[in-house]
Design an enzyme around this catalytic site. Structure first.
Site, PDB file in Angstrom:
ATOM      1  N   GLU A 118       0.878  -1.159   0.000  1.00 29.26           N
ATOM      2  CA  GLU A 118       0.000   0.000   0.000  1.00 29.26           C
ATOM      3  C   GLU A 118       0.925   1.220   0.000  1.00 29.26           C
ATOM      4  O   GLU A 118       1.836   1.299   0.825  1.00 29.26           O
ATOM      5  CB  GLU A 118      -0.862  -0.017   1.259  1.00 29.26           C
ATOM      6  CG  GLU A 118      -1.973   0.979   1.151  1.00 29.26           C
ATOM      7  CD  GLU A 118      -2.869   1.004   2.383  1.00 29.26           C
ATOM      8  OE1 GLU A 118      -2.838   0.070   3.199  1.00 29.26           O
ATOM      9  OE2 GLU A 118      -3.586   2.004   2.497  1.00 29.26           O
TER      10      GLU A 118
ATOM     11  N   ARG B  65       5.610 -12.945   9.821  1.00 29.51           N
ATOM     12  CA  ARG B  65       6.213 -11.618   9.620  1.00 29.51           C
ATOM     13  C   ARG B  65       7.626 -11.600  10.156  1.00 29.51           C
ATOM     14  O   ARG B  65       7.932 -12.282  11.131  1.00 29.51           O
ATOM     15  CB  ARG B  65       5.429 -10.560  10.411  1.00 29.51           C
ATOM     16  CG  ARG B  65       4.162 -10.100   9.818  1.00 29.51           C
ATOM     17  CD  ARG B  65       3.497  -9.117  10.776  1.00 29.51           C
ATOM     18  NE  ARG B  65       3.965  -7.760  10.561  1.00 29.51           N
ATOM     19  CZ  ARG B  65       3.421  -6.940   9.670  1.00 29.51           C
ATOM     20  NH1 ARG B  65       2.405  -7.323   8.934  1.00 29.51           N
ATOM     21  NH2 ARG B  65       3.876  -5.724   9.531  1.00 29.51           N
TER      22      ARG B  65
ATOM     23  N   LYS C 179       4.423   0.872   9.582  1.00 29.77           N
ATOM     24  CA  LYS C 179       4.543   2.119   8.835  1.00 29.77           C
ATOM     25  C   LYS C 179       4.011   3.295   9.644  1.00 29.77           C
ATOM     26  O   LYS C 179       4.543   4.391   9.579  1.00 29.77           O
ATOM     27  CB  LYS C 179       3.798   2.013   7.498  1.00 29.77           C
ATOM     28  CG  LYS C 179       4.608   1.281   6.448  1.00 29.77           C
ATOM     29  CD  LYS C 179       3.919   1.315   5.102  1.00 29.77           C
ATOM     30  CE  LYS C 179       3.037   0.120   4.926  1.00 29.77           C
ATOM     31  NZ  LYS C 179       2.484  -0.014   3.579  1.00 29.77           N
TER      32      LYS C 179
HETATM   33  P1  ATP Z   1       2.514  -2.042   8.046  1.00 29.69           P
HETATM   34  O1  ATP Z   1       1.961  -2.935   9.100  1.00 29.69           O
HETATM   35  O2  ATP Z   1       3.899  -1.565   8.302  1.00 29.69           O
HETATM   36  O3  ATP Z   1       1.585  -0.942   7.643  1.00 29.69           O
HETATM   37  P2  ATP Z   1       1.543  -3.565   5.884  1.00 29.69           P
HETATM   38  O4  ATP Z   1       1.543  -5.013   5.985  1.00 29.69           O
HETATM   39  O5  ATP Z   1       0.237  -2.902   6.102  1.00 29.69           O
HETATM   40  O6  ATP Z   1       2.687  -3.002   6.791  1.00 29.69           O
HETATM   41  P3  ATP Z   1       1.675  -3.423   3.057  1.00 29.69           P
HETATM   42  O7  ATP Z   1       2.104  -2.315   2.206  1.00 29.69           O
HETATM   43  O8  ATP Z   1       0.261  -3.834   3.042  1.00 29.69           O
HETATM   44  O9  ATP Z   1       2.127  -3.057   4.520  1.00 29.69           O
HETATM   45  O10 ATP Z   1       2.609  -4.686   2.823  1.00 29.69           O
HETATM   46  C1  ATP Z   1       2.906  -5.209   1.563  1.00 29.69           C
HETATM   47  C2  ATP Z   1       3.310  -6.635   1.739  1.00 29.69           C
HETATM   48  O11 ATP Z   1       4.429  -6.732   2.615  1.00 29.69           O
HETATM   49  C3  ATP Z   1       2.197  -7.452   2.349  1.00 29.69           C
HETATM   50  O12 ATP Z   1       2.073  -8.657   1.634  1.00 29.69           O
HETATM   51  C4  ATP Z   1       2.656  -7.686   3.750  1.00 29.69           C
HETATM   52  O13 ATP Z   1       2.173  -8.902   4.244  1.00 29.69           O
HETATM   53  C5  ATP Z   1       4.173  -7.684   3.611  1.00 29.69           C
HETATM   54  N1  ATP Z   1       4.801  -7.293   4.866  1.00 29.69           N
HETATM   55  C6  ATP Z   1       4.578  -6.165   5.570  1.00 29.69           C
HETATM   56  N2  ATP Z   1       5.283  -6.171   6.714  1.00 29.69           N
HETATM   57  C7  ATP Z   1       5.989  -7.337   6.729  1.00 29.69           C
HETATM   58  C8  ATP Z   1       6.904  -7.942   7.656  1.00 29.69           C
HETATM   59  N3  ATP Z   1       7.247  -7.340   8.798  1.00 29.69           N
HETATM   60  N4  ATP Z   1       7.421  -9.145   7.346  1.00 29.69           N
HETATM   61  C9  ATP Z   1       7.109  -9.756   6.183  1.00 29.69           C
HETATM   62  N5  ATP Z   1       6.253  -9.248   5.284  1.00 29.69           N
HETATM   63  C10 ATP Z   1       5.687  -8.046   5.543  1.00 29.69           C
HETATM   64 MG    MG Z   2      -1.276  -3.892   4.747  1.00 32.36          MG
END
Ligand code: ATP
Ligand code: MG
Length: 558
Positions: free
Chosen positions: A33, A259, A269
């Site tokens: 995102e 994760r 984020k």
């Molecule tokens: P945040 O919690 O920091 O906002 P998010 O998961 O909402 O992160 P996205 O932009 O939706 O952020 O993530 C894109 C991809 O990266 C998704 O498939 C998510 O599962 C993966 N991802 C995000 N954080 C991690 C992590 N700590 N370890 C592994 N994969 C991750």
């Molecule tokens: Mg997300």
């Protein structure tokens, strides 16, 4: 034929799918995102998704899941693309956007309404929460659940036309308010948001929820394996429900992995944004940030980050990974690849009283102890030098293997010298050391048999250059700064940055190109700052300290 063993459960699943003919070619995607910069956790996800496509000769898309326009921006879109490329991956075709599927997603919402599988609901947020029930109690049906298809179609069209205020109505799936899985209790598909979108402008005033959009986007793109993190496991039944109830062109299957949570780090984020917004760091790419852009500016290399992501494996469990493993991967890479150079952080002048004034000996030293192909550099040797103030003592016990009054030390890649006198200021602080050069000691031990015990770095005072060196350390002083309800802002390491304005560097270093990394001998690994480093005003960032002391590196004897 010999089969390469699967290195993780995802590879095993894909191998079986290919062997059984369930899929012909592997298609994955990385779906960020664009509401922030990518962090180390995203790097893991990138390595997993692009890595699986590479391993199985498939394709990987880069798709922005841009369903929340108010939090998203072009800056994030640009940075994410730059970061994926920098990590060494290329996506299939053009970059994709969920927003380019908004019309299709809307048509599918209409389809669900027509099939009696979705309805417009007027409950406000507080009421909806109350009707939703809890983990232990079932929810109750919304009083609007039984609207006719015709009424729902009319209301949905009017929502789209902007006739209602934000929050006045939502479109919900009609699934099961008593489901033990909260995600199945008539989740929201569309909400009214009267905000322009960075891609679609003012075309839409209703936006799909992430849950409604995500799986269908994958279906549109023909994603075979939708890989995400474990927190989406409970959403899988909902995603499957959509796929079953819609005329989608393909049927993606979702698989979840744990994760990545490194210790001493936050990887949310929202929290990273707070560090930026509150001025705790100097931006998303501050070298202390666990963002890809921050790690890049810190001097971490793509190869080392990829290696780390591989080292930690891909499993079905969430757990904290010791950040020292990441640091290990960085050191290993830099030890192998970074040219050596000398820098004095805390300068103390040494005058070689028996060395002729104005004389310059151009000594030559290897850039790397084991990689002659990296070449050599010239080290001008002169009467006045700087050594680190820590490397001199008037008196010391035997454990101190540096320069002591009346004793000897080797200057790295140069002569053995012997300290003769410590010149002090009025306060008694040593401001200069007078020493003598032991003749004929380049590459040789002293002829009189009195060997120096240690080796120290030095820079010519007349040929060296001054530089700014930023000493970065971990941003948090707590191992798990945001665990539970802990306030991560209360655990900022106050010493995460120390700026040394007057360091001395060997002259060859001014030609470093931005982002070039070095080992400053005995000090650690450093990188020429991506933005601020110039030949006129050199700026280096500390990537990471050396793990081993000088003596343990076996470089002392020559
Ligand atoms: P945040 O919690 O920091 O906002 P998010 O998961 O909402 O992160 P996205 O932009 O939706 O952020 O993530 C894109 C991809 O990266 C998704 O498939 C998510 O599962 C993966 N991802 C995000 N954080 C991690 C992590 N700590 N370890 C592994 N994969 C991750
Ligand atoms: Mg997300």
């Amino acid at each position: 034929m010999e089969k390469t063993p699967a290195s993780n459960f995802l590879e095993a699943i894909i191998s079986e799918d290919l062997a059984a003919g369930r899929v012909q070619a592997v298609v994955t995607r990385f779906p960020p995102e664009p509401n922030g910069y990518l962090h180390i956790g995203h790097a893991k996800s990138i390595c997993v998704n692009f890595g699986l496509a590479e391993t199985f000769g498939g394709r990987c898309n880069l798709r922005f899941d841009d369903t929340n326009p108010e939090k998203e921006s072009q800056e994030y879109i640009d940075s994410i693309q730059a970061d994926v490329r920098w990590l060494g991956f290329s996506w299939d075709g053009e970059v994709r956007f969920a927003s380019s599927y908004f019309q299709q997603l809307y048509d599918w919402a209409v389809y669900l309404v027509e099939q009696g599988n979705a309805y417009v609901c007027d409950l406000d947020a507080a009421q909806a929460r109350e009707y939703r029930g809890t983990l232990t109690e079932p929810g109750r049906d919304s009083p609007f659940r039984n609207r006719s298809v015709a009424e729902n179609l009319g209301l949905l069209a009017r929502m789209k036309a902007g006739e209602f205020a934000e929050g006045e109505k939502v479109l919900r799936a009609k699934i099961d308010m008593a489901s033990p899985n909260m995600n199945m209790r008539d989740p929201i598909l569309y909400r009214i948001r009267k905000v322009p979108h960075h891609q679609t402008g003012d075309s839409w005033v209703i936006y799909p929820t992430y849950d409604f959009a995500h799986g269908q986007e994958d279906a549109i793109e023909g994603i075979t394996h939708s890989i995400c993190t474990l927190e989406f496991e409970d959403h899988r039944p909902l995603y499957d429900w959509f796929i079953e109830h819609l005329p989608v062109p393909s049927r993606p299957r979702q698989y979840e992995f744990g994760r990545l949570n490194p210790s001493y780090t936050v990887t949310s984020k929202r929290k990273l944004k707070q560090l930026v917004d509150d001025g705790v760091v100097d931006g998303w790419d501050d070298p202390r940030m666990p963002t890809v852009a921050g790690m890049r500016r810190r001097g971490y290399t793509p190869a080392a980050i990829r290696k780390f992501c591989q080292m930690i494996g891909t499993t079905r469990s969430d757990g904290v990974v010791d950040v020292a493993m990441l640091e290990f991967a960085i050191r290993e890479d830099l030890n192998e690849n970074a040219p050596r150079a000398m820098c004095v952080l805390n300068p103390l002048k040494v005058v070689l009283t028996d060395y002729p004034e104005g004389r310059v000996e151009e000594l030559v030293a290897a850039r790397h102890p084991t990689r002659p192909e990296l070449g050599e550099r010239v080290l001008p040797f002169t009467r006045e030098l700087y050594i680190d103030a820590e490397d001199f003592r008037e008196e010391a016990n035997k454990k101190y293997k540096r320069l002591v009054l009346g004793k000897r030390v080797r200057l790295r890649n140069a002569y053995v010298i012997e300290a003769v006198e410590a010149v002090k200021d009025a306060a008694g602080t040593v401001v200069e050391v007078h020493a003598r050069v032991i003749a004929d000691t380049i590459g040789n031990d002293p002829a009189d048999g009195i060997k120096p015990k240690g080796v120290i770095q030095w820079v010519s005072a007349s040929s060296g250059r001054q530089a700014t060196v930023r000493l970065y350390d971990r941003l948090f002083s707590h191992e798990s700064p945001d665990k539970g309800d802990r306030d991560f802002m209360a655990h900022i390491n106050p010493d995460s940055l120390r700026v040394v304005a007057g360091a001395w560097i060997e002259p060859a270093l001014v030609q470093a190109s931005p982002e070039q990394g070095f080992q400053f001998e005995r000090e650690g690994y450093f990188v020429a700052d991506r933005y601020d480093h110039t030949e006129q005003a050199p700026v280096f960032n500390r990537t990471i300290g050396l793990r081993d002391s000088w003596g343990d590196q076996g470089g002392a004897g020559e």
